[in-house]
Every structure is written in structure tokens, then in C-alpha cells.
Design an enzyme around this catalytic site. Structure first.
Site, PDB file in Angstrom:
ATOM      1  N   GLU A 423     -14.478   2.878   1.155  1.00 14.86           N
ATOM      2  CA  GLU A 423     -13.627   3.081  -0.031  1.00 14.86           C
ATOM      3  C   GLU A 423     -14.557   3.361  -1.178  1.00 14.86           C
ATOM      4  OE1 GLU A 423     -11.418  -0.606  -0.862  1.00 14.86           O
ATOM      5  OE2 GLU A 423     -10.037  -0.030   0.638  1.00 14.86           O
ATOM      6  N   GLU A 499      -8.344   0.105   7.437  1.00 16.52           N
ATOM      7  CA  GLU A 499      -8.045  -1.226   6.799  1.00 16.52           C
ATOM      8  C   GLU A 499      -6.465  -0.999   6.656  1.00 16.52           C
ATOM      9  OE1 GLU A 499     -11.113  -2.009   4.188  1.00 16.52           O
ATOM     10  OE2 GLU A 499      -9.430  -3.023   2.924  1.00 16.52           O
TER      11      GLU A 499
END
Length: 812
Positions: A423, A499
Site C-alpha cells: 500500500e 490482503e
């Protein structure tokens, strides 16, 4: 024996071994070559933090868990004082033989900005990245034989250097290593395997040696062992180039071996081999190292997805942070083995090392226990997530750090894919910059290894803004609805759920009233409760104020596994299961997370809020399963009879309770005190059973599950009476650490699901915990209060005496 005679014997031994004979190499060693000596350097360091008085500690050591929780540290960082300056000191002496070689200090992890000093002189400069393993040469700073050498490792961790708990101190192993002047380099062995058409396997050994002065002839022997028995051996000579009498730069020598009838590594059959490399340079210096590896064939095919050894599969993975709850970031093999054992019981066959390089022994365990691994390097690149995080160091250090990371971990058969980032801010804020950085990182990875790479992206725009072109496999965080469209639009790319979900829950906590249409939460609409702003009218909580109280209250989160935090990305596990089932070319998933961890206590991490650990895990901070554990187990082990009812059955008269069931069966009937509440049948892409309005009646609820029309599994939850005793049981026994579980039960042995009983301990405690994210009892206390009937104590050794306020403690 003359040097020439020794060389002849060595060559004779090699010839016999190649012919299939078993022979012992000539005794002794070259006259001036000290043997490689690896000394565990963990015991009896003197440690001082900031201006505090020194004390003696053993490694691995996390200094922060020695202190109470504090409001001075943000909830996202774990409320523990991880920052500060720490100095570790240790003295040692070497023999005259050891001083003939070269001496190194190997550090598996030091948090952070570590420097090494010997006898008052700085040996190494600042090594900022606290998760990286490295080696420092001490040779020229050493004193004479038998004299005392004073070693210091200095750490300086700034505040706001992390967005979750980083750990502190020398929290991984340290070794003192003495090698010959000519030796195999640190992380200098690379083992690759390739399948051959006739069913055999090729083993390619690339060995980097250093310390040679050319031109000289290097002789290298390679043996492959399985269960201690040699199965293949090869030998070759290599002429070192002429360095004009000066030491040569590191030289890499390659050798190929063939293994007949190889036993393949997989999560179900984690077979391991060992490569022994032995080098000899004109009988002047000699070194030997052993490297463990596995033989397996992972295949990443955009047309079919991921396969291992010719069998298609989707990874059933869990993200794990590196801390061990009450032990902090200090790595202990027993703690890691226990965590992996719990994940295996849940049905996981893969682990993502979020968001940093793990301890190397963690990968050893994954090799042994059968877990595929997504090995992750960084949580940020050049754009920050916190003021003093790794973005400050990234421009100068990323190339060296990721290179050292890959070289260290590349021989592990468990490692299937490299993650170069999580991220990262660039993927939305500056995708062109992200593409530049990412492609550079991929190139560095592939200098040292040929496994595919990924980068975990959380926003749909990353599927189209260029970030999707960086790596061989697109990493998608919380984007299951886009799998099929991405594969359609990118036929040469793969995708994996790096994720998934981010469901929040507290173990054993359930809030009411229940929403009008709860089933929408885990059917087609992934986020029915999450839109608008939070109850304070600010932020992006995405929660309707009218449902706030049945989700979040008193620092806890309701445990029905539908409660998420961010409306635009998070979702219950059911959505991930559904879209993964619909798209077999998706390479798998990594749930966020397998076990709760320190820091990131969403949604209670703000100033003035007490939470200090996460709510995301399928297990709490103790490793005790939450209800969601069985949701994953029932989906990941579909052939194993499983039935798990929730919630507990201690409520007030007149209440209406939603009852859920996680089961691998296809039909279930619920009973309340023997009275049927109806049959539920599993529909396509349905992953739980629900009876949304069950009238509470004290006694028992029981479910009978069938599969293919036959009895499959059952579960029963009883109403508990008043607490009558505490049951103490040895939950896990490791080589050094023992985990004790304490359960409050009534007179009939039924668990009291809301009991809070204070426990006190006498023994050599390593830590205490109860799984409550809001409990500020220091981990090094000699007492803890049960949270919803359970608590944990961790001891060094098996001796522990426990007492409970007002109740007897009975050992199981």
C-alpha cells in the site's frame, strides 16, 4: 602430511564419491586455516536505555515490553516506549587459531539505526532498517589472543518511525562467526532446482567465495543430503583470475547436480534437502557451509493461475505481523512455531510476512511445517506514512536492503513470491513515480532470484494507472470484485489477494440490537452498514450512526464477523471466498490478519482511547481463536467435519439473538433446548448459516449438520452458571517457552463466557496476556485478569503456580 598429499587424498575421495562409494574425507585441515566457527552470542549482554542504569539481558530482547503502556506513544504504535537510544555491551576473547582467520558479527535484526563498535572504535556505520539481517567484519579491530574485546551495539529509534508496533532493541539472534581467510561469503550460496523430463531434478549451486588471491585453483565439492544421507555429490576445479597479488573481488562458482526420484516440497509434504559446499584453495584455506533447500515446481500461468508441482491451487493465506503479543518483537522459535501451528489448524497453507523481512528462522519453520510464503520487503517507498519511517532512508538504502533481503531468503522452498511493497503511497498519489521505483525494485530482485514479484495495492485505480504493469503478479488488497475484470483486461497478468477482508472483532463480544437485514452483510452487498460519516459527523468511518452501538462499544467490537472499518475497501470474508471461487485464476488470498498484533487498534487508536492492539485477527493477541477462526477453517478445510456456533448462550430473558453457524456441511438444523428452530441449507457461494431471530431460553443450543444427506458434525453451546473454578492447562510446550491457558468454568465445567477473574502467578514468567485490546496490564506483570473467561501466562520452563481471587485453580 604435505599439502600436496592432502590434495591427492581429497581428489581420491571425490572420485570414490562420484562412483557411488561412501568415504570419509582425510582428517585434519590445512595448516593455517581455522575452521568455520559459529558462536551463539545471545547470552549475558549489558543493556542500558537512554540514561537508565545498565542491566543484564539475554537476546533476543525487546526493551519496550519491559515497560508499562503509555499515553505518550500513539495507539497505532502500540502504546509501548519503543523509541529511544539503547546500548548493548558484551566482552569476549579469541584464541590464536581463531585470529588466523576473519571474524564477523552477524545480526539477524536490530531495531533500528544500529551501529557496531569494538574496543572503542566504530566498526560499522548506521544501518537504519531494523528488519534487515546483516554482517559486520571485526577482524582488524580485534585484540590479541586471550585479550578481552569490548563490543557495543548502539541503537537509536526515533519516535513516529512506524505506523504499527516495530519492536525494539536487539530483538533477533546475534552470532560471532570466525571463518578462514578464504571462505564462502555471507549469504553466498544460492540453490536453484529444475525438473528434468525423466522425473529427476537438477540442483544448481551458485557459490560466492571471497578472500582469494589469484591466480590459484579453487576446488569445490558439493554434496546433497536427504535425512542425513548423501544422495548426490559433484566436484570441480575453478582457476581464479590473476589479481596482481592483491585480494580478488568475490568470485562465484556454479555447479550442477542431479537428484534421482526427488521427494517434492509442498505444504502437505514439506520434504527438505541439504546442500553441503566445501571449498579448498591450494590447501591454504578451507571452508564448509550447509544450506537447506527443497525441490518443488511453482507455476504462475496467466491462463490457469497458480500451480505447485503440477497441481492447481489457490493460496489459503494469513497475513502475520512479526510481534508475538506479550513477548513483543523479540523472536522466539517456540512462539513462532505455536503461531504457525494455530494457522495450520485453521486451514492456512500460506503466510504473508507483513510488512517487512521476517526473522530468518521464521522461514525455517515455514519450510519445515509446510507454508508457502509471500516474503515482503517494505511498507513504504519514498512517500511517508509516518514522520520518521523508512521513507527517510529509502533513497539511499533500498537497493542494498532489498538485495540483502533476497540473498538471505532465496534458498527457502517456502518462498513463492516476493512482495516489494505494501500500500505504498505512490500508487495513488504519484503512480508515475511508483512505476519508476517499482520497476527498479523488481530489477534488483531479479538480479538475485527468478521468482515472481508483487506489490500490494489497495485502491481500484491501481489496476489501471500503471501500477499493474510493475510486477508479474498484481497484488490486490480488498478488491475481490475486480478479479474477473482485471484478468479479462490483462490476459498476460496474474492477480492475488495480497490482503483481504479487514474484519474487526473482539473475542467473545456480541452487541445488540441486530440490524434489520443482517444477511446482506455476507451476500451480494459487501458493505450494507457502511456509508456516510461517523457518529461525530467527521472522518471517513463509513458507519451509519444508528448501527454504531451494535458494532462498536466500550472499546470492543462485536464478533459476528461483518464489522468493517472503511466502506470503500473492507468486506467480510464471505465476499472474498465468493469471488475467489468464481475466478480460479486468482492465485489465492491472505486474510488480514491471522492473529491480532500490537498497534493499529482501529477504530480505537485516537488520543484518549485505551486500545493498544489490533482487532483484525482470526485469533486474539494470545492466539486464542475468535469465532472467525472457524469461518476460515470451514471454508479452507471443506473435507473436514466442522461446526461452530456463535454467540455464547448467557443472555437476558426476552432477548432475541441472532445465531450463526460456521460449518463445512451443506445442511444444518438448530435446536434450543431440544426444540427445532428450522433447517438451513447452503446455497451457492454461501459460507455461513444464520438464524437471525432466535428467542433466548436458558439451557443449550445445539446444531446438527449434514453433508450429502449424512451426519457430518455437531456443536453445542450451554448456558453457564456462576464461576466455580479456574482450569489451568499447558496449552503449548516448546523447547524453552511454555504457554499456559486459564479458563473460568462453572460447577459443571461450562466456560463462563463473560467472567473477569484476577489471576496471580509465581514462576519464571516471560509474559502475561488476556486478548483484550484495551487492557494496559504490563506484559511483564505477575498477574492478569481473564477477559471473557480466558487468560494466558508464558513461562520459561514448565514451572508455574497460579492463584485466583475467590476461586480455586485446578490443573487439567
Amino acid at each position: 602430511m604435505t599439502a600436496n598429499a592432502d590434495g591427492i587424498l581429497k581428489m581420491f575421495a571425490c572420485a570414490l564419491a562420484c562412483a557411488g562409494a561412501s568415504v570419509a574425507l582425510a582428517a585434519g585441515k590445512p595448516f593455517d586455516a581455522p575452521e568455520r566457527n559459529i558462536r551463539n552470542f545471545n547470552a549475558a549482554w549489558t543493556f542500558a536505555k537512554d540514561a537508565e542504569a545498565p542491566r543484564t539481558v539475554d537476546l533476543p530482547h525487546d526493551w519496550a515490553v519491559d515497560y508499562p503502556f503509555t499515553e505518550k506513544v500513539a495507539g497505532c504504535e502500540g502504546r509501548l516506549p519503543y523509541h529511544g537510544r539503547g546500548v548493548y555491551r558484551k566482552s569476549f576473547a579469541l584464541t590464536a587459531d581463531e585470529l588466523k582467520g576473519r571474524t564477523y558479527l552477524e545480526i539477524d535484526g536490530a531495531m533500528c539505526h544500529s551501529s557496531v563498535w569494538l574496543n572503542g572504535k566504530q566498526v560499522s556505520g548506521d544501518r537504519p532498517y531494523g528488519y534487515i539481517s546483516y554482517s559486520v567484519e571485526l577482524t582488524k579491530f580485534l585484540k590479541g589472543a586471550g585479550e578481552k574485546n569490548d563490543l557495543e551495539v548502539v541503537l537509536d529509534t526515533p519516535p513516529k518511525s512506524t505506523r504499527y508496533y516495530s519492536g525494539a532493541g536487539l530483538y533477533r539472534d546475534v552470532r560471532l562467526v570466525t571463518v578462514p581467510n578464504f571462505h564462502v561469503a555471507y549469504n553466498g550460496v544460492r540453490v536453484r532446482t529444475q525438473p528434468l523430463a525423466d522425473g529427476r531434478a537438477k540442483v544448481i549451486a551458485d557459490v560466492t567465495v571471497e578472500g582469494a588471491v589469484g591466480p590459484r585453483t579453487l576446488m569445490m565439492d558439493c554434496h546433497v543430503y536427504k535425512n542425513g544421507k548423501a544422495v548426490e555429490m559433484q566436484s570441480r576445479n575453478y582457476v581464479m583470475p590473476d589479481g596482481g597479488g592483491k585480494p580478488l573481488p568475490p568470485q562465484t562458482v556454479s555447479m550442477e547436480l542431479v537428484v534421482d526420484h526427488p521427494e517434492l516440497w509442498s505444504p502437505e509434504t514439506p520434504h527438505l534437502y541439504e546442500l553441503e559446499v566445501e571449498v579448498l584453495l591450494r590447501n591454504v584455506n578451507y571452508d564448509k557451509v550447509r544450506t537447506r533447500f527443497g525441490i518443488r515446481t511453482p507455476t504462475w500461468d496467466p491462463k490457469t493461475g497458480f500451480s505447485l508441482n503440477g497441481v492447481h491451487r489457490q493460496m489459503k493465506g494469513a497475513c502475520l505481523h512479526h510481534d508475538f503479543g506479550p513477548l513483543g518483537g523479540a523472536f522466539h522459535v517456540d512462539a513462532a512455531r505455536r503461531q504457525l501451528k494455530i494457522m495450520k489448524e485453521m486451514g492456512a497453507d500460506a503466510i504473508r510476512t507483513t510488512h517487512n523481512p521476517p526473522d530468518p528462522k521464521f522461514l525455517d519453520l515455514c519450510d519445515e511445517m509446510g507454508f508457502m510464503v509471500m516474503d515482503e520487503a517494505f511498507d513504504m517507498w519514498e512517500l511517508q506514512k509516518n514522520d520518521n519511517d523508512y521513507h527517510v532512508e529509502f533513497p539511499e538504502w533500498h537497493e542494498r536492503d532489498i538485495g540483502d533481503f533476497v540473498k538471505r531468503d532465496r534458498n527457502h522452498p517456502c518462498v513463492m513470491i516476493w512482495s516489494i511493497g505494501n500500500e505504498v503511497q505512490e500508487h495513488t498519489a504519484d503512480p508515475a513515480r511508483g512505476y519508476r521505483i517499482g520497476t527498479n525494485l523488481v530489477e534488483i530482485v531479479h538480479r538475485y532470484d527468478d521468482r515472481p514479484t508483487t506489490v500490494a495495492c489497495w485502491c481500484p485505480i491501481a489496476l489501471t494507472n500503471g501500477m499493474q504493469n510493475i510486477c508479474e503478479v498484481m497484488g490486490a488488497n480488498y478488491l475481490p470484485w475486480w478479479y474477473q475484470g482485471f484478468i479479462r483486461d490483462n490476459p498476460d497478468k496474474l492477480i492475488i489477494g495480497t490482503e483481504t477482508e479487514s474484519v474487526l472483532s473482539s473475542r467473545g463480544v456480541y452487541f445488540f440490537p441486530w440490524p434489520e437485514k443482517p444477511n446482506n452483510a455476507f451476500k451480494d452487498d459487501p458493505q450494507p452498514f457502511f456509508y456516510g460519516k461517523g457518529p461525530d459527523g467527521k472522518g471517513n468511518w463509513g458507519l451509519r450512526p444508528e448501527v454504531w452501538n451494535f458494532i462498536f462499544k466500550d472499546g470492543q467490537v462485536s464478533g459476528y464477523d461483518v464489522c468493517c472499518y472503511q466502506a470503500d475497501i473492507n468486506h467480510p470474508p464471505d465476499s472474498q471466498f465468493k469471488y475467489q471461487d468464481l475466478e480460479p485464476r486468482c492465485c489465492g488470498m491472505f486474510t488480514w490478519t491471522g492473529i491480532d498484533y500490537l498497534g493499529e487498534p482501529t477504530p480505537y487508536g485516537g488520543d484518549g482511547e485505551k486500545a493498544r492492539s489490533a482487532y483484525y485477527g482470526a485469533c486474539d493477541l494470545c492466539g486464542f481463536p475468535k469465532d472467525r477462526f472457524w469461518l476460515f477453517k470451514s471454508n479452507w478445510k471443506r473435507d473436514v467435519p466442522t461446526a461452530h456456533l456463535l454467540p455464547h448462550w448467557n443472555w437476558k430473558a426476552g432477548m432475541t439473538i441472532p445465531v450463526h453457524l460456521y460449518s463445512s456441511g451443506d445442511e444444518a438444523e438448530l435446536f434450543v433446548n431440544g426444540k427445532s428452530q428450522g433447517v438451513r441449507k447452503r446455497s451457492k457461494q454461501q459460507y455461513r448459516f444464520a438464524w437471525d431471530a432466535v428467542a433466548y431460553d436458558p439451557g443449550a443450543i445445539k446444531v446438527v449438520v449434514r453433508k450429502d444427506g449424512k451426519a457430518w458434525a455437531t456443536d453445542e453451546v450451554k448456558t453457564a452458571g456462576a464461576p466455580a473454578r479456574v482450569v489451568q492447562e499447558l496449552d503449548y510446550k516448546g523447547d524453552k517457552l511454555c504457554y499456559w491457558k486459564f479458563t473460568v468454568v462453572d460447577k459443571d465445567g461450562v466456560v463462563c463466557p463473560t467472567a473477569a477473574v484476577k489471576l496471580s502467578f509465581k514462576g519464571k514468567l516471560a509474559g502475561v496476556c488476556n486478548g483484550d485490546p484495551t487492557d494496559w496490564t504490563p506484559f511483564k506483570s505477575a498477574h492478569v485478569t481473564t477477559f471473557n473467561g480466558l487468560a494466558q501466562a508464558i513461562t520459561w520452563g514448565e514451572a508455574l503456580a497460579a492463584t485466583a481471587d475467590g476461586l480455586p485453580v485446578v490443573e487439567k
